[in-house]
Design a protein around this motif. Structure first.
Motif, PDB file in Angstrom:
ATOM      1  N   TRP A 152      83.668 -32.374  34.731  1.00  0.00           N
ATOM      2  CA  TRP A 152      84.685 -32.423  33.681  1.00  0.00           C
ATOM      3  C   TRP A 152      85.677 -31.281  33.870  1.00  0.00           C
ATOM      4  O   TRP A 152      85.436 -30.328  34.642  1.00  0.00           O
ATOM      5  CB  TRP A 152      84.034 -32.329  32.298  1.00  0.00           C
ATOM      6  N   TYR A 238      86.349 -36.112  35.666  1.00  0.00           N
ATOM      7  CA  TYR A 238      85.893 -37.480  35.977  1.00  0.00           C
ATOM      8  C   TYR A 238      84.845 -37.908  34.955  1.00  0.00           C
ATOM      9  O   TYR A 238      84.187 -37.080  34.338  1.00  0.00           O
ATOM     10  CB  TYR A 238      85.316 -37.523  37.396  1.00  0.00           C
ATOM     11  N   GLN A 239      84.670 -39.213  34.820  1.00  0.00           N
ATOM     12  CA  GLN A 239      83.662 -39.746  33.910  1.00  0.00           C
ATOM     13  C   GLN A 239      82.274 -39.241  34.301  1.00  0.00           C
ATOM     14  O   GLN A 239      81.946 -39.186  35.488  1.00  0.00           O
ATOM     15  CB  GLN A 239      83.623 -41.275  33.992  1.00  0.00           C
ATOM     16  N   ARG A 240      81.464 -38.943  33.323  1.00  0.00           N
ATOM     17  CA  ARG A 240      80.072 -38.585  33.590  1.00  0.00           C
ATOM     18  C   ARG A 240      79.377 -39.774  34.282  1.00  0.00           C
ATOM     19  O   ARG A 240      79.589 -40.938  33.932  1.00  0.00           O
ATOM     20  CB  ARG A 240      79.391 -38.303  32.237  1.00  0.00           C
ATOM     21  N   ARG A 241      78.572 -39.460  35.303  1.00  0.00           N
ATOM     22  CA  ARG A 241      77.881 -40.512  36.044  1.00  0.00           C
ATOM     23  C   ARG A 241      76.395 -40.166  36.152  1.00  0.00           C
ATOM     24  O   ARG A 241      76.042 -39.042  36.505  1.00  0.00           O
ATOM     25  CB  ARG A 241      78.501 -40.601  37.450  1.00  0.00           C
ATOM     26  N   GLU A 254      78.176 -45.023  33.871  1.00  0.00           N
ATOM     27  CA  GLU A 254      79.397 -44.228  33.929  1.00  0.00           C
ATOM     28  C   GLU A 254      79.843 -44.004  32.500  1.00  0.00           C
ATOM     29  O   GLU A 254      79.953 -44.980  31.732  1.00  0.00           O
ATOM     30  CB  GLU A 254      80.486 -44.977  34.695  1.00  0.00           C
ATOM     31  N   HIS A 255      80.095 -42.741  32.111  1.00  0.00           N
ATOM     32  CA  HIS A 255      80.377 -42.413  30.711  1.00  0.00           C
ATOM     33  C   HIS A 255      79.145 -42.852  29.925  1.00  0.00           C
ATOM     34  O   HIS A 255      78.056 -42.370  30.202  1.00  0.00           O
ATOM     35  CB  HIS A 255      81.680 -43.099  30.301  1.00  0.00           C
ATOM     36  N   ASP A 256      79.274 -43.827  29.000  1.00  0.00           N
ATOM     37  CA  ASP A 256      78.067 -44.282  28.309  1.00  0.00           C
ATOM     38  C   ASP A 256      77.823 -45.769  28.574  1.00  0.00           C
ATOM     39  O   ASP A 256      77.220 -46.470  27.783  1.00  0.00           O
ATOM     40  CB  ASP A 256      78.173 -44.014  26.795  1.00  0.00           C
ATOM     41  N   SER A 276      81.466 -49.529  24.881  1.00  0.00           N
ATOM     42  CA  SER A 276      81.611 -48.161  25.365  1.00  0.00           C
ATOM     43  C   SER A 276      82.484 -47.389  24.385  1.00  0.00           C
ATOM     44  O   SER A 276      83.443 -47.921  23.846  1.00  0.00           O
ATOM     45  CB  SER A 276      82.287 -48.213  26.732  1.00  0.00           C
ATOM     46  N   PRO A 280      87.672 -39.348  25.365  1.00  0.00           N
ATOM     47  CA  PRO A 280      88.056 -38.862  26.691  1.00  0.00           C
ATOM     48  C   PRO A 280      87.270 -37.602  27.054  1.00  0.00           C
ATOM     49  O   PRO A 280      87.857 -36.566  27.366  1.00  0.00           O
ATOM     50  CB  PRO A 280      89.540 -38.547  26.501  1.00  0.00           C
ATOM     51  N   SER A 281      85.924 -37.688  27.018  1.00  0.00           N
ATOM     52  CA  SER A 281      85.094 -36.486  27.155  1.00  0.00           C
ATOM     53  C   SER A 281      85.326 -35.734  28.459  1.00  0.00           C
ATOM     54  O   SER A 281      85.123 -34.521  28.523  1.00  0.00           O
ATOM     55  CB  SER A 281      83.615 -36.876  27.083  1.00  0.00           C
ATOM     56  N   ALA A 282      85.753 -36.451  29.512  1.00  0.00           N
ATOM     57  CA  ALA A 282      85.926 -35.793  30.808  1.00  0.00           C
ATOM     58  C   ALA A 282      87.042 -34.762  30.776  1.00  0.00           C
ATOM     59  O   ALA A 282      87.076 -33.841  31.586  1.00  0.00           O
ATOM     60  CB  ALA A 282      86.214 -36.837  31.884  1.00  0.00           C
TER      61      ALA A 282
END
Ligand SMILES: NC(=O)c1ccc[n+]([C@@H]2O[C@H](COP(=O)([O-])OP(=O)(O)OC[C@H]3O[C@@H](n4cnc5c(N)ncnc54)[C@H](O)[C@@H]3O)[C@@H](O)[C@H]2O)c1
Length: 344
Positions: A152, A238-241, A254-256, A276, A280-282
């Protein structure tokens, strides 16, 4: 009617107020925050009486529970005082920044007979619940490997404009304790206890006293191994993976949202992208889609009503902080750190 008090007054307290007001039968009773002007504006906007002292806030009635959204290092201290007044506590992540303080809080809540819950909204995200069901049912087979990547970005002002973010005293760490703790909780919830960790944390980009970049390898009690990367230094973010592999295949989040269910027997089924969350947590701390917080609060209200256990109670909320502390210890000593899960 259920009466809710809000402790905080910043970014996440707005989320708390909005989430609470989406639930029928819930009313905001009272507010307490350090920034009086801002908290006054919020109380006028969302309802509830503004209190100038913590004591008068705690004495406000009717009030059944409080939502704690103050800086992380204040959670247990404020929670203990609220529990002693018979108030149930739903606390932001991390529950606090040390396991010692968390133990004190858990004990006080137990003595007072009040519920303690933690806002780990991943635990109520529809796809993540589905992933947990698949793993718990053994459909992915024997756990082999997991990776969590939280690359992030937070701009320098995120820390520079804040009195508490990026400090050991009130944030309890950096990218890992604040942002990464969601994924630490998720890995523990999905994969079970970690028994040993080896890690390296650095302060690579931001002018802060805590880390903005960390890597760790994890050994799980199940025999699985894992890697975790967490940062607020990775531009543009980037999105959490999360990738989970068992002997029967791999599932990728990816994300949730589940983006791949590659199991040998094709189990798992399609997922619904509309479920989802839109946060925009990233790239931002703002939680404008309050659905995750609303679900956590609904679950907590059910736990109060039925004398049940919230989806993340105090004992569960403690686990991620214990692992974060172990990662910091490993990084500072250069040694791997063994954990002692309470149930072993
Ligand atoms: N679940 C999530 O996704 C999520 C997202 C963001 C933040 N959080 C958590 O919420 C908490 C607050 O984060 P934030 O982004 O709202 O921070 P913020 O800086 O926007 O707000 C913190 C607020 O607390 C107030 N405050 C400071 N000391 C206080 C005290 N002793 N008592 C009461 N209020 C006090 C400040 O005036 C400020 O308004 C942190 O624990 C953070 O980890 C969770």
């Amino acid at each position: 009617m259920t009466y809710v008090g809000i402790i905080g007054g910043g970014n996440i307290s707005v989320t708390h107020a909005r989430a609470a007001l989406e639930i029928p039968g819930v009313e905001l009773a009272a507010w307490y925050g350090h920034n009086q002007d801002r908290t006054r504006r919020l109380s006028e906007l969302y309802g509830g009486t503004l209190h100038e002292t913590f004591q008068s806030f705690l004495a406000h009635r009717p009030m059944d529970l409080v939502l704690i959204g103050s800086p992380s290092g204040m959670h247990a201290e404020q929670g203990v005082l609220a529990a002693r007044q018979g108030l149930h506590l739903l606390v932001e992540k991390p529950l606090d920044i040390t396991t010692e303080r968390i133990d004190l809080l858990i004990n006080e809540c137990h003595q007072a007979g009040v519920k303690l819950g933690v806002f780990f909204q991943d635990r109520v995200a529809p796809d993540i619940r589905k992933l947990k069901e698949i793993l718990d049912a053994g459909q992915a087979g024997k756990p082999i490997l997991v990776s969590g990547s939280v690359k992030w970005y937070r701009p320098p002002e995120y820390y520079g404009d804040s009195r508490w973010r990026g400090t050991w005293a009130l944030d309890g760490g950096g990218a890992l304790m604040n942002q990464g703790v969601h994924t630490v909780d998720l890995l523990l919830w999905l994969m079970g206890d970690v028994t040993r960790v080896s890690a390296k944390a650095t302060t690579a980009f931001h002018d802060i006293e805590v880390e903005d970049t960390v890597v760790a390898t994890l050994e799980f009690a199940s025999g699985a191994v894992g890697v975790l990367q967490v940062a607020t230094s990775v531009y543009p973010g980037y999105q959490r993976r999360v990738e989970v592999t068992g002997s029967e295949g791999t599932i990728i989040l990816e994300h949730d949202r589940i983006v791949a269910t590659d199991l040998r027997d094709g189990l798992g089924g399609p997922t619904n992208p509309s479920e989802s969350n839109q946060n925009p947590s990233a790239t931002s701390a703002q939680v404008s889609d309050v659905s995750g917080h609303r679900r956590i609060l609904e679950d907590f209200l059910r736990a109060i009503e039925t004398n049940g256990t919230p989806v993340c109670d105090g004992r569960e909320g403690r686990r991620s902080v214990e692992l974060v502390q172990a990662i910091y210890e490993s990084s500072s000593t250069g040694q791997s750190v063994k954990l002692h899960p309470p149930n072993i």
